[in-house]
Motif scaffolding. Structure first.
Motif, mmCIF file in Angstrom:
data_model
loop_
_atom_site.group_PDB
_atom_site.id
_atom_site.type_symbol
_atom_site.label_atom_id
_atom_site.label_comp_id
_atom_site.label_asym_id
_atom_site.label_seq_id
_atom_site.Cartn_x
_atom_site.Cartn_y
_atom_site.Cartn_z
ATOM 1 N N ARG A 27 -8.731 12.625 -9.478
ATOM 2 C CA ARG A 27 -9.413 13.902 -9.701
ATOM 3 C C ARG A 27 -9.362 14.214 -11.188
ATOM 4 N NH1 ARG A 27 -6.702 14.530 -4.871
ATOM 5 N NH2 ARG A 27 -7.967 15.235 -3.122
ATOM 6 N N HIS A 70 0.834 -1.201 0.000
ATOM 7 C CA HIS A 70 0.000 0.000 0.000
ATOM 8 C C HIS A 70 0.867 1.249 0.000
ATOM 9 C CE1 HIS A 70 -4.276 -1.333 0.857
ATOM 10 N NE2 HIS A 70 -3.608 -2.441 0.635
ATOM 11 N N SER A 92 4.234 15.278 -2.104
ATOM 12 C CA SER A 92 2.778 15.345 -1.927
ATOM 13 C C SER A 92 2.114 14.015 -2.239
ATOM 14 C CB SER A 92 2.193 16.434 -2.839
ATOM 15 O OG SER A 92 2.427 16.114 -4.195
ATOM 16 N N ILE A 103 -7.291 4.599 -4.524
ATOM 17 C CA ILE A 103 -6.672 5.631 -5.348
ATOM 18 C C ILE A 103 -7.738 6.660 -5.708
ATOM 19 C CG2 ILE A 103 -5.487 6.126 -7.522
ATOM 20 C CD1 ILE A 103 -3.826 4.482 -5.551
ATOM 21 N N LEU A 104 -7.515 7.894 -5.315
ATOM 22 C CA LEU A 104 -8.433 8.991 -5.619
ATOM 23 C C LEU A 104 -7.985 9.629 -6.929
ATOM 24 C CD1 LEU A 104 -10.811 10.759 -4.658
ATOM 25 C CD2 LEU A 104 -9.112 12.195 -3.514
ATOM 26 N N THR A 134 -13.010 7.210 -6.839
ATOM 27 C CA THR A 134 -12.103 6.406 -6.032
ATOM 28 C C THR A 134 -12.051 4.999 -6.599
ATOM 29 O OG1 THR A 134 -12.543 7.669 -4.026
ATOM 30 C CG2 THR A 134 -11.626 5.482 -3.739
ATOM 31 N N THR A 156 -4.004 10.350 -6.265
ATOM 32 C CA THR A 156 -3.427 10.331 -4.937
ATOM 33 C C THR A 156 -3.963 9.116 -4.194
ATOM 34 O OG1 THR A 156 -5.190 11.772 -4.093
ATOM 35 C CG2 THR A 156 -3.131 12.839 -4.746
ATOM 36 N N ARG A 157 -3.375 8.826 -3.073
ATOM 37 C CA ARG A 157 -3.793 7.694 -2.246
ATOM 38 C C ARG A 157 -4.661 8.229 -1.128
ATOM 39 N NH1 ARG A 157 -5.006 3.548 -0.188
ATOM 40 N NH2 ARG A 157 -3.691 1.867 0.543
ATOM 41 N N ASP A 158 -5.792 7.575 -0.869
ATOM 42 C CA ASP A 158 -6.569 7.915 0.322
ATOM 43 C C ASP A 158 -6.874 6.629 1.076
ATOM 44 O OD1 ASP A 158 -8.805 6.738 -0.849
ATOM 45 O OD2 ASP A 158 -9.973 8.560 -0.948
ATOM 46 N N ALA A 159 -7.652 6.713 2.142
ATOM 47 C CA ALA A 159 -7.904 5.555 2.997
ATOM 48 C C ALA A 159 -8.591 4.409 2.265
ATOM 49 C CB ALA A 159 -8.738 5.973 4.206
ATOM 50 N N ASP A 160 -9.370 4.724 1.230
ATOM 51 C CA ASP A 160 -10.140 3.701 0.530
ATOM 52 C C ASP A 160 -9.476 3.175 -0.731
ATOM 53 O OD1 ASP A 160 -12.263 3.846 2.395
ATOM 54 O OD2 ASP A 160 -13.001 5.642 1.388
ATOM 55 N N ALA A 200 1.581 12.492 -5.120
ATOM 56 C CA ALA A 200 0.577 12.682 -6.171
ATOM 57 C C ALA A 200 1.195 12.423 -7.536
ATOM 58 C CB ALA A 200 0.015 14.096 -6.119
#
Length: 140
Positions: free
Chosen positions: A62, A8, A35, A59-60, A70, A53-57, A37
């Motif tokens: 935009r 991860h 960052s 790959i985000l 996501t 970018t990486r978030d808790a769930d 990103a």
């Protein structure tokens, strides 16, 4: 550090290398480790810019205009879970759908079809105007 946590942590670096190697004929990719990103710049002006970018769930991604999706990362982690949706987004694009919420304000939703699945934020039963957004085409 266990294997899952390490994978991860390294997923954006691996994703960047894959994007750069796989899609350099369609655009350029920049990775800012500070960052965490990835920015994708298509060569064709009609294709959407990407910020990953990486978030808790997962790959985000935009896409601009306040539209983001996501790509979930499941346990057990498989890199192919990310590759399918990202490949489809770059190669085929997605459908942006516009509807109005209860107050009359427009809402943007999306549908992304890929081998093995679909990601969508459309609400069943609602009327939408669908706008196809092209993928990144190869530009010589």
């Amino acid at each position: 550090m266990n294997r899952l946590v390490q994978e991860h942590d390294e997923v954006l670096d691996r994703l960047y290398r894959w994007l750069r190697d796989e899609f350099s004929a369609r655009g350029r990719f920049l990775f800012d480790e500070g960052s965490a990103a990835i920015v994708g710049l298509p060569k064709h002006p009609a294709a959407p810019l990407l910020s990953l970018t990486r978030d808790a769930d997962g790959i985000l991604v935009r896409l601009g205009l306040g539209l983001m999706l996501t790509i979930p990362i499941d346990d057990p982690f498989e890199f192919s879970d990310i590759v399918g949706p990202v490949r489809a987004l770059i190669e085929n694009g997605l459908v942006v759908s516009v509807s109005h919420n209860a107050s009359g304000a427009p809402m943007l939703r999306y549908t992304l079809n890929y081998d093995g699945g679909m990601l969508s934020t459309k609400v069943p039963g609602r009327e939408y105007i669908d706008i196809p957004v092209p993928g990144w085409i190869v530009v010589d």
